[in-house]
Design an enzyme around this catalytic site. Structure first.
Site, PDB file in Angstrom:
ATOM      1  N   THR A  86     -18.045 -29.840 -28.947  1.00  0.00           N
ATOM      2  CA  THR A  86     -16.978 -28.857 -28.769  1.00  0.00           C
ATOM      3  C   THR A  86     -15.714 -29.569 -28.300  1.00  0.00           C
ATOM      4  O   THR A  86     -15.755 -30.503 -27.514  1.00  0.00           O
ATOM      5  CB  THR A  86     -17.379 -27.721 -27.797  1.00  0.00           C
ATOM      6  OG1 THR A  86     -16.307 -26.783 -27.689  1.00  0.00           O
ATOM      7  CG2 THR A  86     -17.765 -28.247 -26.431  1.00  0.00           C
ATOM      8  N   HIS A 142     -19.884 -16.121 -28.778  1.00  0.00           N
ATOM      9  CA  HIS A 142     -18.847 -15.645 -29.702  1.00  0.00           C
ATOM     10  C   HIS A 142     -19.429 -14.795 -30.829  1.00  0.00           C
ATOM     11  O   HIS A 142     -18.768 -14.594 -31.843  1.00  0.00           O
ATOM     12  CB  HIS A 142     -18.088 -16.834 -30.293  1.00  0.00           C
ATOM     13  CG  HIS A 142     -17.235 -17.540 -29.277  1.00  0.00           C
ATOM     14  ND1 HIS A 142     -16.759 -18.813 -29.467  1.00  0.00           N
ATOM     15  CD2 HIS A 142     -16.811 -17.178 -28.041  1.00  0.00           C
ATOM     16  CE1 HIS A 142     -16.046 -19.183 -28.416  1.00  0.00           C
ATOM     17  NE2 HIS A 142     -16.079 -18.219 -27.530  1.00  0.00           N
ATOM     18  N   CYS A 186     -22.248   2.231 -42.339  1.00  0.00           N
ATOM     19  CA  CYS A 186     -23.046   1.948 -41.133  1.00  0.00           C
ATOM     20  C   CYS A 186     -24.437   2.570 -41.290  1.00  0.00           C
ATOM     21  O   CYS A 186     -24.547   3.797 -41.493  1.00  0.00           O
ATOM     22  CB  CYS A 186     -22.370   2.542 -39.898  1.00  0.00           C
ATOM     23  SG  CYS A 186     -23.379   2.405 -38.401  1.00  0.00           S
ATOM     24  N   GLN A 216     -21.138 -21.493 -28.946  1.00  0.00           N
ATOM     25  CA  GLN A 216     -19.902 -20.847 -29.389  1.00  0.00           C
ATOM     26  C   GLN A 216     -19.996 -20.548 -30.889  1.00  0.00           C
ATOM     27  O   GLN A 216     -19.152 -19.845 -31.430  1.00  0.00           O
ATOM     28  CB  GLN A 216     -18.701 -21.747 -29.143  1.00  0.00           C
ATOM     29  CG  GLN A 216     -18.473 -22.103 -27.702  1.00  0.00           C
ATOM     30  CD  GLN A 216     -17.382 -23.138 -27.567  1.00  0.00           C
ATOM     31  OE1 GLN A 216     -16.195 -22.834 -27.465  1.00  0.00           O
ATOM     32  NE2 GLN A 216     -17.783 -24.412 -27.593  1.00  0.00           N
ATOM     33  N   CYS A 223     -24.862   5.378 -38.243  1.00  0.00           N
ATOM     34  CA  CYS A 223     -24.146   6.664 -38.187  1.00  0.00           C
ATOM     35  C   CYS A 223     -23.622   7.122 -39.541  1.00  0.00           C
ATOM     36  O   CYS A 223     -23.078   8.229 -39.654  1.00  0.00           O
ATOM     37  CB  CYS A 223     -22.985   6.557 -37.183  1.00  0.00           C
ATOM     38  SG  CYS A 223     -21.590   5.559 -37.753  1.00  0.00           S
ATOM     39  N   ALA A 260     -23.734 -36.073 -33.588  1.00  0.00           N
ATOM     40  CA  ALA A 260     -24.754 -35.318 -32.836  1.00  0.00           C
ATOM     41  C   ALA A 260     -26.170 -35.629 -33.315  1.00  0.00           C
ATOM     42  O   ALA A 260     -27.103 -35.703 -32.516  1.00  0.00           O
ATOM     43  CB  ALA A 260     -24.483 -33.816 -32.977  1.00  0.00           C
TER      44      ALA A 260
END
Ligand code: BV8
Length: 237
Positions: free
Chosen positions: A179, A111, A138, A93, A141, A222
């Site tokens: 999470t 995400h 951009c 995520q 374009c 973790a």
């Protein structure tokens, strides 16, 4: 209970896996969404209302990501991908690039990614390592002022959902790491995997909102939990 199906592992990570690399999570007293209203900064409406403010918010996070390094949890997950015998998919995520920096390749950012930009004029995507402003052009374009971060805001459809759902439907093991279970559809994946008969394990600092949906859980930081968990998994536990 050992599954008769070939091993198929789906891992879901959230902000907790990057906290020990210095990237703040979203929902605790220091969390990103604790100090600002996510509707102002992480929705298409918020971007339309004040694009400069939203671009600055993501510029700050992109700069912080550039100063961060993968931690032992990221490295352990890259080792698991390399040594696991069976299908492997890491779904994150997170919009940081720390899993890639640790060597993960069988990875999807549901995400989106801070390092990627999306042009609202042509739909083109490109790598974007620098600040983005309302005057950014951009490269595909040439449109000016139509660039946005290539991230999935609230109310937008997450990326790679077909692949994720297919892998959950054949998973023998689903592991969620770091999470809180606040955000859908990611918070629902454990139930999709369980319905497919998968073993489900939560690794987190504390029980998440969906902790009751998991068959097993390990709690702690973790960087301590994940390397030891990977060792056990690769040893056949
Ligand atoms: C969708 C990207 C339809 C940008 C993010 C009303 C209108 C519209 C939609 C909705 C609505 N009501 C509900 C919804 C659905 C909505 C939603 O879930 N809203 C929430 C607020 C209820 N979801 C959506 O809009 C999604 N789109 O539904 O489209 C659809 C659905 C399916 C199929 C097709 C179409 C889009 C949601 C995506 C939003 N974008 N981020 C950005 O990052 O700026 S969400 C954001 O939250 C991040 O991606 C983050 O990763 C994610 C989840 O948060 P967590 O990662 O869990 O982080 P959190 O801080 O919450 O928790 C961290 C955990 O780590 C904690 O548990 C903590 O204890 C733990 N931890 C901390 N330190 C450690 C640790 N663990 C281990 N070790 C440590 N050291």
């Amino acid at each position: 209970m050992k599954s008769s199906r070939p091993p198929s592992l789906v891992i879901l990570t959230g902000a907790g896996v990057s906290v020990e690399s210095g990237i703040p999570q979203f929902r605790n007293r220091h969390g990103l969404w604790t100090h600002v209203d996510y509707r102002a900064l992480a929705t298409p409406e918020g971007f339309a209302h004040n694009p400069a403010r939203v671009l600055d918010f993501y510029n700050e996070r992109r700069r912080a990501m550039g100063r961060a390094h993968p931690n032992a949890a990221h490295h352990a997950l890259a080792r698991l991908e390399a040594d696991f015998k069976g299908d492997f998919l890491l779904v994150t995520q997170n919009i940081d690039d720390l899993h890639e920096a640790a060597g993960s390749r069988k990875l999807v950012h549901m995400h989106g990614e801070l390092a990627s930009a999306l042009c609202e004029a042509c739909g083109g995507r490109c790598r974007w390592p620098r600040d983005m402003t309302v005057n950014s052009v951009c490269p595909a374009c040439g449109a000016t002022g139509r660039m946005r971060p290539d991230v999935v805001w609230f109310g937008e459809v997450p990326y790679h959902m077909d692949l994720i759902q297919a892998r959950l439907a054949s998973a023998t093991l689903f592991v969620a790491i770091g999470t809180s279970g606040n955000v859908y559809p990611a918070a629902q994946f454990v139930n999709d995997a369980r319905r497919a008969g998968a073993r489900t394990i939560e690794l987190n600092l504390e029980p998440s909102l969906s902790s009751d949906d998991f068959s097993e859980a390990l709690y702690g930081p973790a960087t301590e939990l994940v390397p030891a968990f990977v060792d056990r998994l690769l040893a056949g536990d």
